[in-house]
Write a protein that holds these residues in place. Structure first.
Motif, PDB file in Angstrom:
ATOM      1  N   SER A  45       9.416 -11.206  41.842  1.00 44.96           N
ATOM      2  CA  SER A  45       8.208 -11.820  42.627  1.00 44.96           C
ATOM      3  C   SER A  45       7.249 -10.474  42.930  1.00 44.96           C
ATOM      4  O   SER A  45       6.009 -10.906  42.877  1.00 44.96           O
ATOM      5  N   LEU A  46       7.539  -9.288  43.048  1.00 42.81           N
ATOM      6  CA  LEU A  46       6.801  -8.198  43.077  1.00 42.81           C
ATOM      7  C   LEU A  46       5.826  -7.994  41.744  1.00 42.81           C
ATOM      8  O   LEU A  46       4.795  -7.683  42.048  1.00 42.81           O
ATOM      9  N   LYS A  47       6.697  -8.409  40.819  1.00 45.88           N
ATOM     10  CA  LYS A  47       6.013  -7.935  39.440  1.00 45.88           C
ATOM     11  C   LYS A  47       4.790  -9.120  39.421  1.00 45.88           C
ATOM     12  O   LYS A  47       3.779  -8.788  38.715  1.00 45.88           O
ATOM     13  N   ASP A  48       5.384 -10.322  39.797  1.00 48.55           N
ATOM     14  CA  ASP A  48       4.242 -11.531  39.626  1.00 48.55           C
ATOM     15  C   ASP A  48       3.113 -11.208  40.569  1.00 48.55           C
ATOM     16  O   ASP A  48       1.839 -11.550  40.052  1.00 48.55           O
ATOM     17  N   LEU A  49       3.320 -10.651  41.603  1.00 49.48           N
ATOM     18  CA  LEU A  49       2.007 -10.062  42.608  1.00 49.48           C
ATOM     19  C   LEU A  49       1.310  -9.129  41.861  1.00 49.48           C
ATOM     20  O   LEU A  49      -0.316  -9.214  42.155  1.00 49.48           O
ATOM     21  N   SER A  88      -3.729  -8.047  38.726  1.00 54.36           N
ATOM     22  CA  SER A  88      -4.288  -7.407  37.459  1.00 54.36           C
ATOM     23  C   SER A  88      -5.407  -8.607  36.960  1.00 54.36           C
ATOM     24  O   SER A  88      -6.436  -8.335  36.386  1.00 54.36           O
ATOM     25  N   ILE A  89      -4.922  -9.843  36.904  1.00 53.12           N
ATOM     26  CA  ILE A  89      -5.697 -10.917  36.473  1.00 53.12           C
ATOM     27  C   ILE A  89      -6.749 -11.246  37.451  1.00 53.12           C
ATOM     28  O   ILE A  89      -8.192 -11.339  36.667  1.00 53.12           O
ATOM     29  N   ASN A  90      -6.827 -11.084  38.575  1.00 59.48           N
ATOM     30  CA  ASN A  90      -8.032 -11.497  39.535  1.00 59.48           C
ATOM     31  C   ASN A  90      -9.117 -10.041  39.345  1.00 59.48           C
ATOM     32  O   ASN A  90     -10.308 -10.267  39.293  1.00 59.48           O
ATOM     33  N   GLY A  91      -8.556  -9.072  39.166  1.00 54.26           N
ATOM     34  CA  GLY A  91      -9.533  -7.849  38.888  1.00 54.26           C
ATOM     35  C   GLY A  91      -9.998  -8.028  37.704  1.00 54.26           C
ATOM     36  O   GLY A  91     -11.366  -7.762  37.436  1.00 54.26           O
ATOM     37  N   PHE A  92      -9.548  -8.632  36.504  1.00 55.21           N
ATOM     38  CA  PHE A  92     -10.021  -8.896  35.237  1.00 55.21           C
ATOM     39  C   PHE A  92     -11.158  -9.845  35.202  1.00 55.21           C
ATOM     40  O   PHE A  92     -12.290  -9.705  34.763  1.00 55.21           O
ATOM     41  N   ARG A 107     -14.183  -5.721  31.113  1.00 57.26           N
ATOM     42  CA  ARG A 107     -12.967  -6.342  30.422  1.00 57.26           C
ATOM     43  C   ARG A 107     -12.380  -6.004  29.180  1.00 57.26           C
ATOM     44  O   ARG A 107     -11.535  -6.372  28.795  1.00 57.26           O
ATOM     45  N   LYS A 108     -13.517  -5.704  28.177  1.00 56.13           N
ATOM     46  CA  LYS A 108     -13.079  -4.986  27.135  1.00 56.13           C
ATOM     47  C   LYS A 108     -11.973  -4.025  26.920  1.00 56.13           C
ATOM     48  O   LYS A 108     -11.083  -4.066  26.235  1.00 56.13           O
ATOM     49  N   GLU A 109     -12.146  -3.209  28.047  1.00 57.56           N
ATOM     50  CA  GLU A 109     -11.218  -2.015  28.136  1.00 57.56           C
ATOM     51  C   GLU A 109      -9.795  -2.703  28.695  1.00 57.56           C
ATOM     52  O   GLU A 109      -8.729  -2.052  28.313  1.00 57.56           O
ATOM     53  N   THR A 110      -9.675  -3.666  29.350  1.00 58.40           N
ATOM     54  CA  THR A 110      -8.334  -4.007  29.905  1.00 58.40           C
ATOM     55  C   THR A 110      -7.752  -5.242  29.534  1.00 58.40           C
ATOM     56  O   THR A 110      -6.792  -5.770  29.744  1.00 58.40           O
ATOM     57  N   ARG A 111      -8.533  -5.833  28.559  1.00 63.37           N
ATOM     58  CA  ARG A 111      -8.079  -7.171  27.801  1.00 63.37           C
ATOM     59  C   ARG A 111      -6.628  -7.236  27.176  1.00 63.37           C
ATOM     60  O   ARG A 111      -5.841  -7.824  27.434  1.00 63.37           O
ATOM     61  N   GLY A 112      -6.380  -6.082  26.403  1.00 62.61           N
ATOM     62  CA  GLY A 112      -5.119  -5.769  25.771  1.00 62.61           C
ATOM     63  C   GLY A 112      -4.039  -5.944  26.776  1.00 62.61           C
ATOM     64  O   GLY A 112      -3.044  -6.340  26.604  1.00 62.61           O
ATOM     65  N   SER A 113      -4.083  -5.074  27.856  1.00 63.76           N
ATOM     66  CA  SER A 113      -3.130  -5.177  28.904  1.00 63.76           C
ATOM     67  C   SER A 113      -2.945  -6.354  29.703  1.00 63.76           C
ATOM     68  O   SER A 113      -1.843  -6.538  30.030  1.00 63.76           O
ATOM     69  N   VAL A 114      -4.101  -7.051  30.214  1.00 61.58           N
ATOM     70  CA  VAL A 114      -3.878  -8.234  30.483  1.00 61.58           C
ATOM     71  C   VAL A 114      -3.274  -9.310  29.798  1.00 61.58           C
ATOM     72  O   VAL A 114      -2.486 -10.109  30.346  1.00 61.58           O
TER      73      VAL A 114
END
Length: 281
Positions: free
Chosen positions: A113-117, A122-126, A134-141
């Motif tokens: 659950s903590l990992k889901d949080l 991360s999704i909301n920030g993206f 978004r180009k910089e973080t697209r891969g990690s998301v």
């Protein structure tokens, strides 16, 4: 997450203070009540003794009353004494409350659950970031989303809502991955229109070119639901790009008949009118 932990700690401290204050006042109240009851019983016992003269009886009653009253400390002193005696109980309640609140919010930690949080953060920030960021973080998301989708307890509605959020910001690559996961894992419970949406998203992902992926997805969408307006509209576009004007008109007419969306009908009609104008030239 630190904000939530801070709130939890403050709530636990509030429970500790409130519990300790209540116990202290309650202890003082019980002590006075006990002495009053004791005095009443002793007074009755003295009155039952007929051998004592009345003036001696009154003297003993007054003396006993003074002793019992002096036996109760001053209010401030009483509170301090009872707080020392009742430290364990409020401390236990506060620790228990802290563990319970954390357990309710983060439980069960063993199931991630903590990992889901962290994934949702991360999704909301993206999603809230601008296109360049978004180009910089697209891969990690994308990697986090793959881990999220591989969880067996992930519901179809969660995946679909996420897909729509990414679609709204024109992130068609991520949207296509989510819809593909939705079809692969929940094909027995999703609406048939999802297949047409998936084909449309692939079309947008591939810069409005009918790649092999798009053609396969469109063929499956028409097989699943031959009257789906999105699939029929896309089929019309394919026929139009191939120079099959009459087939394009047929597909779009069917799409217009089977959609309940007024704006979609208007758009399809505009495409039909444009083709008619071209044919009349």
């Amino acid at each position: 997450m630190f904000y939530l932990l801070g709130i939890t700690i403050l709530m636990s401290l509030a429970i500790y203070v409130g519990t300790a204050f209540y116990i202290s006042n309650r202890s003082g109240y019980d002590r006075r009540e006990e002495n009053v009851e004791l005095f009443k019983k002793e007074k009755e016992n003295l009155k039952l003794n007929k051998s004592l003269p009345q003036e001696y009886l009154s003297l003993l009653v007054n003396e006993r009353e003074q002793i019992l009253l002096q036996d109760v400390p001053e209010e401030k002193e009483l509170v301090v004494l009872t707080k020392k005696d009742s430290l364990f109980r409020p401390l236990f309640f506060s620790v228990f409350s802290f563990i319970a609140i954390c357990g309710i919010y983060f439980q069960p930690l063993s199931m991630g659950s903590l990992k889901d949080l962290q994934t949702y953060q991360s999704i909301n920030g993206f999603i809230e970031a601008d296109f360049e960021s978004r180009k910089e973080t697209r891969g990690s998301v994308i990697q986090e989303l793959k881990g999220f989708m591989n969880q067996t307890e992930t519901r179809a509605s969660e995946i679909y809502l996420l897909a729509n959020r990414f679609k709204d910001i024109n992130e068609f690559l991520i949207t296509s991955l989510l819809l593909k996961s939705l079809i692969d894992k929940h094909s027995d419970e999703i609406p048939l229109g999802i297949y047409a949406e998936y084909a449309q998203i692939l079309f947008f992902r591939d810069n409005r070119v009918f790649s092999k992926d798009v053609e396969i997805a469109l063929e499956l969408a028409l097989k699943k639901s031959p009257v789906d307006p999105i699939a029929l509209t896309l089929e019309g576009v394919k026929n139009f790009q191939a120079g099959e004007i009459d087939l394009a008109m047929i597909s779009w007419e069917k799409a217009k008949e089977n959609t309940n969306d007024g704006n979609e009908k208007l758009t399809i009609q505009e495409a039909i009118n444009a083709i008619k104008s071209m044919k009349n030239q």
